[in-house]
Design an enzyme around this catalytic site. Structure first.
Site, PDB file in Angstrom:
ATOM      1  N   ASP A 239      -3.716 -12.513   3.995  1.00 23.16           N
ATOM      2  CA  ASP A 239      -4.944 -12.019   4.016  1.00 23.16           C
ATOM      3  C   ASP A 239      -5.301 -11.760   5.772  1.00 23.16           C
ATOM      4  O   ASP A 239      -5.542 -12.744   6.218  1.00 23.16           O
ATOM      5  CB  ASP A 239      -6.029 -12.636   3.532  1.00 23.16           C
ATOM      6  CG  ASP A 239      -7.470 -11.939   3.379  1.00 23.16           C
ATOM      7  OD1 ASP A 239      -7.825 -11.327   4.500  1.00 23.16           O
ATOM      8  OD2 ASP A 239      -8.175 -12.410   2.749  1.00 23.16           O
TER       9      ASP A 239
ATOM     10  N   THR B 238      -9.768   0.275   2.029  1.00 20.73           N
ATOM     11  CA  THR B 238      -9.558   1.641   2.223  1.00 20.73           C
ATOM     12  C   THR B 238     -10.492   2.247   1.096  1.00 20.73           C
ATOM     13  O   THR B 238     -10.396   3.578   1.099  1.00 20.73           O
ATOM     14  CB  THR B 238      -8.126   2.234   2.234  1.00 20.73           C
ATOM     15  OG1 THR B 238      -7.738   1.586   1.024  1.00 20.73           O
ATOM     16  CG2 THR B 238      -7.174   1.715   3.053  1.00 20.73           C
TER      17      THR B 238
ATOM     18  N   GLY C 135       0.840  -1.187   0.106  1.00 21.34           N
ATOM     19  CA  GLY C 135       0.007  -0.087  -0.079  1.00 21.34           C
ATOM     20  C   GLY C 135       0.776   1.116   0.097  1.00 21.34           C
ATOM     21  O   GLY C 135       2.049   1.238   0.036  1.00 21.34           O
TER      22      GLY C 135
ATOM     23  N   THR D 274      -7.872   6.256  11.360  1.00 27.43           N
ATOM     24  CA  THR D 274      -8.126   7.350  10.507  1.00 27.43           C
ATOM     25  C   THR D 274      -9.081   8.653  11.143  1.00 27.43           C
ATOM     26  O   THR D 274      -9.815   8.293  12.069  1.00 27.43           O
ATOM     27  CB  THR D 274      -8.993   6.973   9.260  1.00 27.43           C
ATOM     28  OG1 THR D 274      -9.545   8.030   8.583  1.00 27.43           O
ATOM     29  CG2 THR D 274     -10.186   6.008   9.833  1.00 27.43           C
ATOM     30  N   ASP D 275      -9.128   9.605  10.642  1.00 28.23           N
ATOM     31  CA  ASP D 275      -9.676  10.835  11.158  1.00 28.23           C
ATOM     32  C   ASP D 275     -11.129  10.603  10.888  1.00 28.23           C
ATOM     33  O   ASP D 275     -12.318  11.142  11.520  1.00 28.23           O
ATOM     34  CB  ASP D 275      -9.365  12.220  10.495  1.00 28.23           C
ATOM     35  CG  ASP D 275      -9.449  12.020   8.998  1.00 28.23           C
ATOM     36  OD1 ASP D 275      -9.107  11.259   8.435  1.00 28.23           O
ATOM     37  OD2 ASP D 275     -10.168  12.972   8.393  1.00 28.23           O
TER      38      ASP D 275
ATOM     39  N   TYR E 129     -16.887   2.611   6.381  1.00 33.99           N
ATOM     40  CA  TYR E 129     -15.355   2.702   6.483  1.00 33.99           C
ATOM     41  C   TYR E 129     -14.928   3.265   7.849  1.00 33.99           C
ATOM     42  O   TYR E 129     -14.105   2.582   8.520  1.00 33.99           O
ATOM     43  CB  TYR E 129     -14.690   3.495   5.429  1.00 33.99           C
ATOM     44  CG  TYR E 129     -13.190   3.816   5.646  1.00 33.99           C
ATOM     45  CD1 TYR E 129     -12.036   2.822   5.419  1.00 33.99           C
ATOM     46  CD2 TYR E 129     -12.602   4.773   6.006  1.00 33.99           C
ATOM     47  CE1 TYR E 129     -10.849   2.860   5.764  1.00 33.99           C
ATOM     48  CE2 TYR E 129     -11.549   5.244   6.290  1.00 33.99           C
ATOM     49  CZ  TYR E 129     -10.427   4.078   5.965  1.00 33.99           C
ATOM     50  OH  TYR E 129      -9.165   4.189   6.209  1.00 33.99           O
TER      51      TYR E 129
HETATM   52  N1  LIG Z   1      -5.753   6.626   2.668  1.00 38.30           N
HETATM   53  C1  LIG Z   1      -6.063   7.567   3.541  1.00 38.30           C
HETATM   54  O1  LIG Z   1      -6.136   8.719   3.354  1.00 38.30           O
HETATM   55  C2  LIG Z   1      -5.917   6.960   4.874  1.00 38.30           C
HETATM   56  C3  LIG Z   1      -6.528   8.042   5.846  1.00 38.30           C
HETATM   57  C4  LIG Z   1      -6.234   7.782   7.198  1.00 38.30           C
HETATM   58  C5  LIG Z   1      -5.706   6.463   7.472  1.00 38.30           C
HETATM   59  N2  LIG Z   1      -5.415   5.473   6.645  1.00 38.30           N
HETATM   60  C6  LIG Z   1      -5.186   4.021   7.256  1.00 38.30           C
HETATM   61  O2  LIG Z   1      -3.623   4.098   6.899  1.00 38.30           O
HETATM   62  C7  LIG Z   1      -3.334   2.668   6.584  1.00 38.30           C
HETATM   63  C8  LIG Z   1      -2.461   2.482   5.312  1.00 38.30           C
HETATM   64  O3  LIG Z   1      -3.451   3.144   4.309  1.00 38.30           O
HETATM   65  P1  LIG Z   1      -2.664   3.411   2.721  1.00 38.30           P
HETATM   66  O4  LIG Z   1      -3.162   4.607   2.436  1.00 38.30           O
HETATM   67  O5  LIG Z   1      -1.406   2.569   2.645  1.00 38.30           O
HETATM   68  O6  LIG Z   1      -3.914   2.159   2.218  1.00 38.30           O
HETATM   69  P2  LIG Z   1      -3.889   1.493   0.676  1.00 38.30           P
HETATM   70  O7  LIG Z   1      -2.827   2.052  -0.402  1.00 38.30           O
HETATM   71  O8  LIG Z   1      -5.043   1.349   0.249  1.00 38.30           O
HETATM   72  O9  LIG Z   1      -3.104   0.204   1.633  1.00 38.30           O
HETATM   73  C9  LIG Z   1      -3.750  -0.773   2.187  1.00 38.30           C
HETATM   74  C10 LIG Z   1      -3.033  -2.060   1.630  1.00 38.30           C
HETATM   75  O10 LIG Z   1      -3.793  -3.302   2.473  1.00 38.30           O
HETATM   76  C11 LIG Z   1      -4.158  -4.412   1.508  1.00 38.30           C
HETATM   77  N3  LIG Z   1      -4.945  -5.104   1.915  1.00 38.30           N
HETATM   78  C12 LIG Z   1      -6.674  -4.922   1.840  1.00 38.30           C
HETATM   79  N4  LIG Z   1      -7.171  -5.821   2.210  1.00 38.30           N
HETATM   80  C13 LIG Z   1      -6.195  -6.768   2.936  1.00 38.30           C
HETATM   81  C14 LIG Z   1      -6.370  -8.028   3.593  1.00 38.30           C
HETATM   82  N5  LIG Z   1      -7.693  -8.445   3.732  1.00 38.30           N
HETATM   83  N6  LIG Z   1      -5.338  -8.355   4.047  1.00 38.30           N
HETATM   84  C15 LIG Z   1      -4.115  -8.069   3.791  1.00 38.30           C
HETATM   85  N7  LIG Z   1      -4.028  -6.828   3.242  1.00 38.30           N
HETATM   86  C16 LIG Z   1      -5.072  -6.219   2.690  1.00 38.30           C
HETATM   87  C17 LIG Z   1      -4.249  -3.753   0.187  1.00 38.30           C
HETATM   88  O11 LIG Z   1      -3.944  -4.360  -0.937  1.00 38.30           O
HETATM   89  P3  LIG Z   1      -4.869  -4.741  -2.162  1.00 38.30           P
HETATM   90  O12 LIG Z   1      -5.029  -3.293  -2.774  1.00 38.30           O
HETATM   91  O13 LIG Z   1      -4.160  -5.566  -3.075  1.00 38.30           O
HETATM   92  O14 LIG Z   1      -6.300  -5.076  -1.829  1.00 38.30           O
HETATM   93  C18 LIG Z   1      -3.066  -2.593   0.275  1.00 38.30           C
HETATM   94  O15 LIG Z   1      -1.998  -2.994  -0.274  1.00 38.30           O
HETATM   95  C19 LIG Z   1      -4.893   1.933   6.587  1.00 38.30           C
HETATM   96  O16 LIG Z   1      -5.057   1.363   7.806  1.00 38.30           O
HETATM   97  C20 LIG Z   1      -5.772   3.074   6.502  1.00 38.30           C
HETATM   98  O17 LIG Z   1      -6.990   2.718   6.996  1.00 38.30           O
HETATM   99  C21 LIG Z   1      -5.535   5.612   5.288  1.00 38.30           C
END
Ligand SMILES: NC(=O)c1ccc[n+]([C@@H]2O[C@H](COP(=O)([O-])OP(=O)(O)OC[C@H]3O[C@@H](n4cnc5c(N)ncnc54)[C@H](OP(=O)(O)O)[C@@H]3O)[C@@H](O)[C@H]2O)c1
Length: 305
Positions: free
Chosen positions: A59, A85, A14, A124-125, A148
């Site tokens: 997973d 996400t 991610g 997350t916020d 979410y």
């Molecule tokens: N993006 C934002 O704006 C944001 C804001 C606040 C907090 N967060 C949190 O920050 C963290 C990192 O987010 P990010 O932005 O890096 O998100 P991301 O780019 O969507 O990465 C999340 C990763 O988790 C993988 N994933 C999904 N389902 C899974 C499962 N069942 N088992 C194992 N891996 C799985 C996805 O793989 P696939 O793509 O192959 O499914 C992806 O590689 C997360 O906890 C997210 O909730 C994100």
């Protein structure tokens, strides 16, 4: 010499995962400031042994697989980034979203406890409703407005106090798929964009967050931490800044309201969910002003194109 600290990263492919693995291995992630962890000490040679697990590898919604992965690797620290996400898709995919974001956290916390590993989990916020009218502190009441957000709060509830729970917001990285990439592409193509003025938050550049997470891997403090770049913004402010950085005039971005969006988004977003990072800044270096991080992000690699 001490043995390396073994760090297992879930969701390693991610946008935060790739930047975290780079930083733990002593590289500056694309768009990063200098790769230095936010406790001020550079990553030492052989300091960390990194095991990055992608969705393909593990997973997290499968308890047995998580238990086996942690029992086999016996990490000192697990940075749990894997998450569902897709905020709008989650409205129609409730059970899958909760299986990953709530149950998945529980599986990681339990399996880590069984091998004595510290857990750093990212939330997350969007656990907040956005009605406070001021920046959110770590102990403010949560009240998610979307599936979410509710699933991430349920994940938070699986974390005992010894877990280090990081809340970040509006995460964006060079290798991610955030809205900033759309803004930059449209700016380069000479198009205009419309973005909302009634959603305010704090940007978190994934490379800057990674530098913060490495400091937390070392400190393992436990408790809740709000981690984001300095200053708040609306999506319109971000678009306007991207336009200016890429040499477009002020007519690049036009202000609209969420109610103008066509079609309307499936999931409600908080109107104002900027994170108060005072506690972070009392203990660690700040992530830096959001405008600088967004500039690095949208101009990264442009010298060599
Ligand atoms: N993006 C934002 O704006 C944001 C804001 C606040 C907090 N967060 C949190 O920050 C963290 C990192 O987010 P990010 O932005 O890096 O998100 P991301 O780019 O969507 O990465 C999340 C990763 O988790 C993988 N994933 C999904 N389902 C899974 C499962 N069942 N088992 C194992 N891996 C799985 C996805 O793989 P696939 O793509 O192959 O499914 C992806 O590689 C997360 O906890 C997210 O909730 C994100």
């Amino acid at each position: 010499m001490n043995r390396p600290v073994r760090v297992l990263v879930t969701g390693a492919a991610g946008q935060v995962g790739v930047d975290l693995v780079d930083t733990l291995e002593g590289r500056v992630p694309p768009g990063g400031r200098d790769g230095r962890p936010l406790d001020g000490s550079a990553v030492g040679a052989g300091e960390f042994e990194v095991l990055g697990l992608t969705h393909h590898d593990l997973d997290v919604s499968h308890r047995g697989d998580v238990e086996r992965a942690l029992a086999a690797s016996r990490p000192d620290v697990v940075v749990h980034l894997a998450a569902y996400t897709k905020v709008d898709a989650a409205q129609r995919d409730v059970s899958r979203c909760f299986a990953v974001n709530a149950d998945g956290v529980g599986h990681v916390v339990d399996a880590a406890s069984a091998v004595g590993a510290h857990v750093i989990a990212v939330s997350t916020d969007y656990v907040f409703d956005g009605r406070k009218g001021a920046a959110y502190r770590e102990d403010d009441l949560t009240n998610p407005q979307s599936v979410y957000g509710a699933s991430k709060r349920a994940g938070e509830e699986r974390c005992p106090p010894e877990v280090t729970l990081v809340r970040a917001s509006w995460i964006m990285g060079v290798r991610g798929t955030s809205v900033v990439h759309t803004m930059a592409r449209r700016a380069r193509e000479g198009q205009e964009v419309r973005f909302v003025t009634d959603q305010r938050g704090t940007i978190t550049a994934s490379a800057d967050l990674a530098a913060g997470l490495v400091a937390l891997v070392r400190a393992r403090p436990g408790g809740v931490w709000h981690v984001a770049n300095d200053g708040d913004a609306t999506w319109f402010d971000v678009a306007q800044h991207v336009g200016r950085v890429l040499g477009r005039g002020d007519d690049f971005a036009r202000p609209i309201l969420t109610s103008d969006l066509e079609p309307p988004p499936l999931a409600a977003r908080p109107e104002r969910s900027d994170l108060d990072t005072t506690t972070w800044r009392q203990h660690f270096a700040p992530l830096g002003p959001w405008r600088e991080s967004v500039e690095r992000l949208v101009t990264w690699g442009s010298d060599s194109r």
